[in-house]
Design a protein around this motif. Structure first.
Motif, PDB file in Angstrom:
ATOM      1  N   ARG A  55       9.352   1.802  -1.794  1.00 32.35           N
ATOM      2  CA  ARG A  55       8.727   0.488  -1.602  1.00 32.35           C
ATOM      3  C   ARG A  55       9.650  -0.452  -0.840  1.00 32.35           C
ATOM      4  NH1 ARG A  55       5.131  -1.340  -6.814  1.00 32.35           N
ATOM      5  NH2 ARG A  55       4.186   0.688  -7.297  1.00 32.35           N
ATOM      6  N   ASP A  56      10.928  -0.404  -1.150  1.00 30.21           N
ATOM      7  CA  ASP A  56      11.875  -1.295  -0.489  1.00 30.21           C
ATOM      8  C   ASP A  56      11.934  -1.009   1.008  1.00 30.21           C
ATOM      9  OD1 ASP A  56      14.024  -3.357  -0.735  1.00 30.21           O
ATOM     10  OD2 ASP A  56      15.276  -1.726   0.007  1.00 30.21           O
ATOM     11  N   ILE A  57      11.937   0.260   1.385  1.00 27.93           N
ATOM     12  CA  ILE A  57      11.973   0.621   2.808  1.00 27.93           C
ATOM     13  C   ILE A  57      10.693   0.162   3.500  1.00 27.93           C
ATOM     14  CG2 ILE A  57      11.954   2.558   4.434  1.00 27.93           C
ATOM     15  CD1 ILE A  57      13.816   4.013   2.394  1.00 27.93           C
ATOM     16  N   LEU A  58       9.534   0.448   2.905  1.00 27.69           N
ATOM     17  CA  LEU A  58       8.268   0.055   3.520  1.00 27.69           C
ATOM     18  C   LEU A  58       8.139  -1.463   3.594  1.00 27.69           C
ATOM     19  CD1 LEU A  58       5.795   2.625   1.905  1.00 27.69           C
ATOM     20  CD2 LEU A  58       6.826   2.718   4.184  1.00 27.69           C
ATOM     21  N   ARG A  59       8.582  -2.132   2.554  1.00 30.41           N
ATOM     22  CA  ARG A  59       8.504  -3.596   2.500  1.00 30.41           C
ATOM     23  C   ARG A  59       9.287  -4.239   3.642  1.00 30.41           C
ATOM     24  NH1 ARG A  59      11.239  -4.256  -2.069  1.00 30.41           N
ATOM     25  NH2 ARG A  59       9.435  -3.662  -3.339  1.00 30.41           N
ATOM     26  N   ASN A  60      10.365  -3.597   4.038  1.00 28.06           N
ATOM     27  CA  ASN A  60      11.236  -4.164   5.055  1.00 28.06           C
ATOM     28  C   ASN A  60      10.944  -3.671   6.467  1.00 28.06           C
ATOM     29  OD1 ASN A  60      13.409  -5.959   3.732  1.00 28.06           O
ATOM     30  ND2 ASN A  60      13.302  -4.193   2.365  1.00 28.06           N
ATOM     31  N   LEU A  61       9.914  -2.851   6.628  1.00 33.68           N
ATOM     32  CA  LEU A  61       9.470  -2.508   7.975  1.00 33.68           C
ATOM     33  C   LEU A  61       8.788  -3.733   8.590  1.00 33.68           C
ATOM     34  CD1 LEU A  61       7.936   1.074   7.484  1.00 33.68           C
ATOM     35  CD2 LEU A  61      10.180   0.474   8.416  1.00 33.68           C
ATOM     36  N   PRO A  62       8.762  -3.829   9.915  1.00 33.80           N
ATOM     37  CA  PRO A  62       8.190  -5.015  10.562  1.00 33.80           C
ATOM     38  C   PRO A  62       6.675  -4.975  10.674  1.00 33.80           C
ATOM     39  CG  PRO A  62       9.020  -3.524  12.223  1.00 33.80           C
ATOM     40  CD  PRO A  62       9.376  -2.912  10.888  1.00 33.80           C
ATOM     41  N   VAL A  63       6.015  -4.162   9.857  1.00 29.13           N
ATOM     42  CA  VAL A  63       4.561  -3.970   9.926  1.00 29.13           C
ATOM     43  C   VAL A  63       3.990  -3.970   8.510  1.00 29.13           C
ATOM     44  CG1 VAL A  63       4.567  -2.670  12.102  1.00 29.13           C
ATOM     45  CG2 VAL A  63       4.879  -1.452   9.923  1.00 29.13           C
ATOM     46  N   THR A  64       2.676  -4.021   8.419  1.00 25.85           N
ATOM     47  CA  THR A  64       1.981  -3.826   7.151  1.00 25.85           C
ATOM     48  C   THR A  64       1.657  -2.348   6.992  1.00 25.85           C
ATOM     49  OG1 THR A  64       1.048  -6.046   7.109  1.00 25.85           O
ATOM     50  CG2 THR A  64      -0.139  -4.354   5.883  1.00 25.85           C
TER      51      THR A  64
END
Length: 228
Positions: A55-64
């Motif tokens: 979740r932390d990695i996905l949360r910090n991507l520049p996209v939804t």
């Protein structure tokens, strides 16, 4: 607005491809752009630490991040989230920018339509534990099959793209995979019926851990990342 599509990430096991992809891109993305993952995601996973890292990695991507469910998900946790309506279909908001696209839905996102249908059969379920690392809900139920067909019917059996975890029976056979259970046959046959009766531009799926293009219409994704 951009749509970026890839296959399974299995929590942190195969998530590095996303980190590399976005780090290497000169293009500027925003949360108005969408990453779509075709199942086996792990934001509702089997190990708390791995789930948190994912979740932390996905949360910090520049996209939804949008995702459909695969067969390696913690369905007890996933289905505990409230059901919301978003862009014409049912979703679970795992976080504001991590969204589960539920089975049998048609979404219209800024003029682009998607039919979604997650789930698949686990060939390794005998090595896992029911209710902990394997869940019967990996296989769709009759209500989900019926809802999916009804939603396609409401849209005149026409969408831009189809997103699944498994694939139509004829496509799976073409890329060389057999069937191990009646549940698996039923799901693939349902998806075949969808393929035979629906007009669409392209169909993207995961599950088989390879990158394969069938007739420039059906795309199995694993390492590949495609931008529409």
């Amino acid at each position: 607005m951009s749509f970026i599509i890839t296959g399974d990430i299995h929590g942190t096991i195969d998530i590095r491809k996303l980190i590399i992809y976005f780090n290497d891109k000169e293009e500027q993305f925003s949360k108005d752009d969408y990453l779509i993952i075709c199942g086996d995601v792990g934001v509702c996973g089997f190990l708390p630490f791995d789930e948190s890292q994912t979740r932390d990695i996905l949360r910090n991507l520049p996209v939804t991040t949008l995702f459909i469910d695969g067969n390696h998900e913690n369905f007890q946790e996933l289905n505990s989230y409230p059901i919301n309506n978003w862009n014409g279909g049912k979703v679970h908001f795992i976080e504001d920018d991590i969204i589960h696209l539920m089975r049998g839905q048609v979404f219209n996102i800024d003029g682009t339509s998607f039919f979604t249908f997650g789930g698949a059969y686990s060939i390794d379920k005998m090595y896992r534990t029911e209710g902990i690392s394997w869940f019967p809900e990996e296989i769709p139920n009759k209500e989900e099959y019926a809802e999916g067909w009804s939603n396609l019917e409401k849209n005149d059996f026409t969408v831009d793209y189809i997103l699944t975890h498994s694939a139509p029976r004829e496509i799976v056979a073409y890329i060389g995979y057999g069937e191990l259970s009646d549940d698996e046959i039923e799901l693939r046959q349902y998806l075949q019926r969808v393929a035979d009766n629906t007009e669409f531009t392209a169909w993207y799926f995961g599950h088989f851990h390879e990158d394969t293009n069938v007739e420039d219409m059906f795309f199995c994704l694993y390492d590949d990342i495609i931008e529409l």
